[in-house]
Scaffold this motif. Structure first.
Motif, short mmCIF file in Angstrom:
data_model
loop_
_atom_site.label_atom_id
_atom_site.label_comp_id
_atom_site.label_asym_id
_atom_site.label_seq_id
_atom_site.Cartn_x
_atom_site.Cartn_y
_atom_site.Cartn_z
N ARG A 159 -0.47 -12.35 6.14
CA ARG A 159 0.16 -11.02 6.07
C ARG A 159 1.64 -11.09 6.46
NH1 ARG A 159 -3.27 -7.55 4.36
NH2 ARG A 159 -5.51 -7.67 4.88
N ARG A 163 4.54 -10.03 3.86
CA ARG A 163 5.56 -9.02 4.18
C ARG A 163 6.95 -9.53 3.83
NH1 ARG A 163 2.30 -7.88 8.73
NH2 ARG A 163 3.51 -9.32 10.03
N THR A 167 9.09 -8.07 0.67
CA THR A 167 10.39 -7.46 0.96
C THR A 167 11.45 -7.99 0.00
OG1 THR A 167 9.86 -7.17 3.31
CG2 THR A 167 12.19 -7.20 2.72
#
Length: 391
Positions: A159, A163, A167
């Motif tokens: 995770r 992320r 992004t």
């Protein structure tokens, strides 16, 4: 004519180049413009056909690893610039700069090149033996499945990486990834066999087997000796190199050994015995059929070539991917392996077992017979067709 880039970002050794080289050569022969972006600029430069393809250094992230003994792909990526959005954006942007104007990317362990391709809207393909291509599950599968691997830790790593990646992708208007394996879904061509796939949980997949890699040209004569012929491709940095050579010499079996960058004192030490040290890379395809036993460090290509020739193998891994291949081969029964941290490794006993117990050679022949009708050229043509269809 298309402009096709061949990319390698993570890992070490010549295996990444040998994986990409046959496809790059074939695409060049078909009139396409091809170029290598390589983590190690000189890697595989002595392989047949490699000199004809331009090469440049690949954009890579370098820094101290934060996770020792990573448990899955997520933890591996955290050690290579996938821990922080600005760092990862800089890496992806460096790849974007290299890939501007390109028609497609063909990668071997180059996740940032795939991300850059996504942001540029160009097709990308992963040509892989599978180590860095986990099934698209959350979290990505544990690599060290003989050790405890808490799901919470694996999921936290994935995770965190997702992320960061998402992004960067969002900044270019690209939809987010749900899992790390999704980055490779639909673009992977597995150059392996179910017996050697380190993710047995992968399930039914398109296995292309190995292609004809760039190989050496040397064809030395077998030296005089007693017993089975032994063919060895070794690493000069292998900690057990001298005791391994001593065990081979003690067998008095005819042995052909190639070891890039070997300390000249070692060939001198064993001069006059039954070992011939080749100073240049040997023609594996021509010499393996003449051998009885193969010794190597469990690189996927060399291991598969030995099995396809029906030869039992002694595998001496030096890193995790090789260790996992060793475990798969030992489980299959076509050879023996010695873990890198094994104290007082008994190479002599392992070699005697391979020479004296017919079941290892029998399992290797079984593998060879199973894939005897597999046409490597046809598999290569299928991959080329798949790439060209996306151009």
């Amino acid at each position: 004519m298309a402009k096709i880039e061949f990319a390698w970002e993570l890992g070490a050794g010549t295996g990444h180049v040998t994986t990409l080289l046959p496809i790059a050569r074939a695409m060049k022969a078909r009139g396409h413009e091809v170029r290598f972006f390589l983590r190690e600029l000189s890697s595989g430069a002595d392989l047949h056909g490699a000199a004809e393809i331009p090469r440049e250094g690949a954009p890579i992230w370098s820094g101290p690893p934060t996770i020792q003994n990573p448990l899955n792909l997520g933890e591996i990526l955290l050690n290579f610039g996938y821990h922080d959005p600005p760092q990862n954006k800089a890496l992806v942007d460096a790849w974007r700069e290299r890939l501007q104007g390109s028609s497609a990317v063909v990668a071997n362990v180059a996740p940032a090149a795939h991300l850059a391709a996504l942001t540029l809207g160009i097709p990308s393909f992963e040509i892989s033996q599978g180590f860095h291509v986990p099934p698209p599950a959350m979290p990505s599968a544990p690599l060290r499945h003989w050790e405890p691997a808490p799901r919470a830790r694996l999921e936290a790593a994935d995770r965190r990486v997702l992320r960061v990646i998402n992004t960067v992708l969002a900044g270019y208007g690209v939809r987010p990834l749900a899992t790390l394996g999704e980055l490779f879904a639909g673009r992977t061509m597995l150059l392996t066999y179910p017996e050697l796939d380190i993710y047995p949980e992968r399930g039914p997949s398109d296995y292309y087997g190995i292609t004809d890699s760039g190989e050496g040209k040397a064809l030395p004569s077998w030296p005089a000796g007693e017993g089975p012929r032994l063919f060895a491709y070794l690493y000069s940095y292998f900690n057990g190199l001298d005791p391994l050579l001593a065990a081979i010499a003690a067998l008095k079996a005819p042995a052909l050994v190639f070891c890039r960058g070997i300390d000249p004192k070692l060939p001198e030490k064993y001069r006059g015995g039954s070992i011939h040290f080749s100073s240049e890379a040997m023609s594996v395809s021509q010499l393996l059929p003449q051998a009885d036993i193969v010794v190597c460090h469990a690189s996927h290509q060399m291991t598969a070539q030995a099995l396809l020739a029906g030869k039992p193998v002694l595998l001496l891994p030096t890193q995790l991917e090789q260790f996992l291949i060793m475990r798969r081969l030992v489980r299959y029964g076509a050879g023996l392996g010695i873990a890198p941290e094994a104290p007082n490794a008994d190479y002599a006993s392992a070699l005697r077992a391979l020479a004296g117990k017919a079941q290892y050679a029998g399992k290797a022949r079984e593998f060879a017979e199973r894939y005897a009708r597999h046409e490597r050229g046809a598999a290569l043509n299928t991959m080329i067709g798949r790439i060209e269809a996306a151009l």
